[in-house]
Each structure stands twice: as C-alpha cells, then as structure tokens.
Design a protein around this motif. Structure first.
Motif, mmCIF file in Angstrom:
data_model
loop_
_atom_site.group_PDB
_atom_site.id
_atom_site.type_symbol
_atom_site.label_atom_id
_atom_site.label_comp_id
_atom_site.label_asym_id
_atom_site.label_seq_id
_atom_site.Cartn_x
_atom_site.Cartn_y
_atom_site.Cartn_z
ATOM 1 N N PRO A 13 0.835 -1.137 0.029
ATOM 2 C CA PRO A 13 -0.104 -0.130 -0.036
ATOM 3 C C PRO A 13 0.939 1.174 0.016
ATOM 4 C CG PRO A 13 -0.180 -1.083 2.115
ATOM 5 C CD PRO A 13 0.698 -1.859 1.451
ATOM 6 N N SER A 14 0.301 2.292 -0.663
ATOM 7 C CA SER A 14 1.025 3.717 -0.513
ATOM 8 C C SER A 14 0.824 4.129 0.858
ATOM 9 C CB SER A 14 0.531 4.536 -1.640
ATOM 10 O OG SER A 14 -1.045 4.654 -1.593
ATOM 11 N N CYS A 15 1.421 5.297 1.181
ATOM 12 C CA CYS A 15 1.232 5.969 2.354
ATOM 13 C C CYS A 15 0.072 6.431 2.623
ATOM 14 C CB CYS A 15 2.379 7.208 2.416
ATOM 15 S SG CYS A 15 2.766 7.795 3.817
ATOM 16 N N GLY A 16 -0.573 5.956 4.000
ATOM 17 C CA GLY A 16 -1.848 6.095 4.558
ATOM 18 C C GLY A 16 -2.848 5.208 3.581
ATOM 19 N N GLY A 17 -2.237 4.140 2.976
ATOM 20 C CA GLY A 17 -3.338 3.242 2.280
ATOM 21 C C GLY A 17 -3.103 1.615 2.959
ATOM 22 N N ARG A 18 -3.798 1.084 2.700
ATOM 23 C CA ARG A 18 -4.151 -0.546 3.204
ATOM 24 C C ARG A 18 -4.419 -1.588 1.774
ATOM 25 N NH1 ARG A 18 -9.239 0.258 6.903
ATOM 26 N NH2 ARG A 18 -8.531 2.147 6.752
ATOM 27 N N ALA A 19 -4.129 -2.648 1.951
ATOM 28 C CA ALA A 19 -4.234 -3.560 1.142
ATOM 29 C C ALA A 19 -4.363 -5.247 1.729
ATOM 30 C CB ALA A 19 -3.115 -3.735 0.355
ATOM 31 N N LEU A 20 -5.241 -5.825 0.886
ATOM 32 C CA LEU A 20 -5.402 -7.265 1.598
ATOM 33 C C LEU A 20 -4.388 -8.145 0.802
ATOM 34 C CD1 LEU A 20 -6.948 -8.985 3.386
ATOM 35 C CD2 LEU A 20 -8.345 -9.271 1.526
ATOM 36 N N PHE A 21 -3.588 -8.831 1.451
ATOM 37 C CA PHE A 21 -2.452 -9.727 1.015
ATOM 38 C C PHE A 21 -2.684 -11.185 1.533
ATOM 39 C CE2 PHE A 21 1.761 -11.757 1.385
ATOM 40 C CZ PHE A 21 2.112 -11.818 -0.052
ATOM 41 N N GLU A 22 -2.992 -12.065 0.156
ATOM 42 C CA GLU A 22 -3.256 -13.388 0.588
ATOM 43 C C GLU A 22 -2.201 -14.371 0.042
ATOM 44 O OE1 GLU A 22 -7.100 -13.584 -1.021
ATOM 45 O OE2 GLU A 22 -8.015 -13.481 0.819
ATOM 46 N N PHE A 23 -1.757 -15.345 0.823
ATOM 47 C CA PHE A 23 -0.912 -16.320 0.383
ATOM 48 C C PHE A 23 -0.908 -17.656 1.370
ATOM 49 C CE2 PHE A 23 1.240 -14.467 4.006
ATOM 50 C CZ PHE A 23 2.092 -15.587 4.444
ATOM 51 N N ASP A 25 -2.585 -20.010 3.214
ATOM 52 C CA ASP A 25 -3.704 -20.270 4.016
ATOM 53 C C ASP A 25 -4.017 -18.976 4.635
ATOM 54 O OD1 ASP A 25 -1.894 -20.810 5.813
ATOM 55 O OD2 ASP A 25 -2.966 -22.487 6.629
ATOM 56 N N LYS A 26 -3.260 -18.092 4.558
ATOM 57 C CA LYS A 26 -3.196 -16.677 5.174
ATOM 58 C C LYS A 26 -3.844 -15.378 4.616
ATOM 59 C CE LYS A 26 0.001 -16.337 8.638
ATOM 60 N NZ LYS A 26 -0.874 -16.924 9.567
ATOM 61 N N SER A 27 -4.645 -14.830 5.109
ATOM 62 C CA SER A 27 -5.118 -13.699 4.766
ATOM 63 C C SER A 27 -4.647 -12.350 5.554
ATOM 64 C CB SER A 27 -6.480 -13.603 4.780
ATOM 65 O OG SER A 27 -7.131 -12.362 4.261
ATOM 66 N N LEU A 28 -3.746 -11.637 5.028
ATOM 67 C CA LEU A 28 -3.166 -10.470 5.953
ATOM 68 C C LEU A 28 -3.631 -9.301 5.409
ATOM 69 C CD1 LEU A 28 0.521 -11.686 6.329
ATOM 70 C CD2 LEU A 28 -1.309 -12.298 7.623
ATOM 71 N N ALA A 29 -3.683 -8.221 6.694
ATOM 72 C CA ALA A 29 -4.137 -6.813 6.159
ATOM 73 C C ALA A 29 -2.805 -5.955 6.320
ATOM 74 C CB ALA A 29 -5.049 -6.424 7.032
ATOM 75 N N LEU A 30 -2.454 -5.376 5.227
ATOM 76 C CA LEU A 30 -1.181 -4.453 5.049
ATOM 77 C C LEU A 30 -1.575 -2.909 5.417
ATOM 78 C CD1 LEU A 30 0.703 -6.120 2.209
ATOM 79 C CD2 LEU A 30 0.871 -6.923 4.735
ATOM 80 N N PHE A 31 -0.980 -2.242 6.123
ATOM 81 C CA PHE A 31 -1.259 -0.956 6.378
ATOM 82 C C PHE A 31 0.178 0.038 6.086
ATOM 83 C CE2 PHE A 31 -4.178 -3.265 8.809
ATOM 84 C CZ PHE A 31 -5.381 -2.578 8.486
ATOM 85 N N ASN A 32 0.155 1.063 5.378
ATOM 86 C CA ASN A 32 1.074 1.791 5.507
ATOM 87 C C ASN A 32 0.921 3.254 6.158
ATOM 88 O OD1 ASN A 32 3.065 3.867 4.504
ATOM 89 N ND2 ASN A 32 3.309 2.786 2.575
ATOM 90 N N ILE A 33 1.532 3.225 7.328
ATOM 91 C CA ILE A 33 1.361 4.524 8.329
ATOM 92 C C ILE A 33 2.623 5.292 8.276
ATOM 93 C CG2 ILE A 33 0.634 5.330 10.680
ATOM 94 C CD1 ILE A 33 -1.078 2.674 10.549
ATOM 95 N N ASP A 34 2.647 6.583 7.593
ATOM 96 C CA ASP A 34 3.538 7.490 7.833
ATOM 97 C C ASP A 34 4.867 6.712 7.071
ATOM 98 O OD1 ASP A 34 2.199 9.400 8.982
ATOM 99 O OD2 ASP A 34 2.735 8.664 10.747
ATOM 100 N N GLY A 35 4.632 5.853 5.861
ATOM 101 C CA GLY A 35 6.006 5.276 5.338
ATOM 102 C C GLY A 35 6.146 3.856 5.951
ATOM 103 N N ARG A 36 5.655 3.461 6.985
ATOM 104 C CA ARG A 36 5.971 2.241 7.696
ATOM 105 C C ARG A 36 4.931 1.317 7.564
ATOM 106 N NH1 ARG A 36 6.720 0.899 13.942
ATOM 107 N NH2 ARG A 36 7.445 -0.996 13.742
ATOM 108 N N LEU A 37 5.562 0.203 7.150
ATOM 109 C CA LEU A 37 4.567 -1.111 6.835
ATOM 110 C C LEU A 37 4.232 -1.849 8.009
ATOM 111 C CD1 LEU A 37 5.643 -2.157 3.403
ATOM 112 C CD2 LEU A 37 3.438 -1.100 3.975
#
Length: 127
Positions: A13-23, A25-37
C-alpha cells in the motif's frame, strides 16, 4: 520456524493506504502508516470479521463488526494483553512470520477466543 514471504510490489500500500494480501492459507491486512508498513492477520479473533476494512485511527484498527480496537504495532487489543491478533514484521517488502503447525494455530485461536469470552463476560457483569 521463521519464514519470509515476499509481497508483490502491486500489493504494497502507498502511504496512508491499506491492502489485503493472501498467500498459502493466510489472509493479511497491510497498512502503510507514515511510510512504515504494518501487517496483521485480517480476521478479528472475536468472530473473524475482516480488519483490513476497519476504521483506522493512527496505529489502531477498529473492527467493523463489534468495535474491537487493535494496536497495529503489537497486535494487542487496546488496554489488554490477553487478546491479540497475529502481527508480523515487514522488512524490505517481505513479511517475516512464524510458521505454526495447524494444531498450534488452533490452540492460539482457542486461547484468544477464551480470553475474549472472559472479557465480554466481565464487561456484562459490571453493568
């Protein structure tokens, strides 16, 4: 065993964004807060609702289903160390995580569910 899983560039995700990442059997939520994932399990330990679509306030994500709030840096429910969502370290576009056996994953989920049930029971009795 510690594993590293590369996250495709289009899933970061870009700064301030979020994305769902699946691999696997896992489903992870990724967040980019102030450039830190930050990466957490997408399912709330209460009833499995998606956390990726929850309300984000700083480094805290609130579950849309019942309002539980989790710290993205630690994975813990706010004001508690009894309930936790899986929280993963992200380095250079790769997620580091401990690979558990299915039995260990079940034990972890049951422990969180029991702790959550106790919290709700205590809150209900205090009213």
């Amino acid at each position: 065993m510690m594993r590293r899983v590369a996250v495709p560039a289009e899933k970061l995700p870009s700064c301030g964004g979020r994305a769902l990442f699946e691999f696997e059997d896992k489903s992870l939520a990724l967040f980019n807060i102030d450039g830190r994932l930050h990466a957490i399990d997408d399912g709330c330990p209460h009833q499995g609702a998606s956390l990726c679509g929850g309300q984000l306030q700083g480094r805290v994500i609130q579950c849309r289903a019942h309002g539980l709030r989790f710290n993205l840096e630690t994975g813990y429910l706010l004001n508690s160390t009894a309930i936790k969502v899986g929280c993963y370290q992200v380095e250079r576009g790769a997620i580091k995580y401990l690979s558990y056996s299915p039995d260990q994953q079940l034990i972890n989920r049951l422990s969180s569910a029991l702790a959550l049930a106790l919290v709700f029971a205590f809150a209900s009795s205090a009213r």
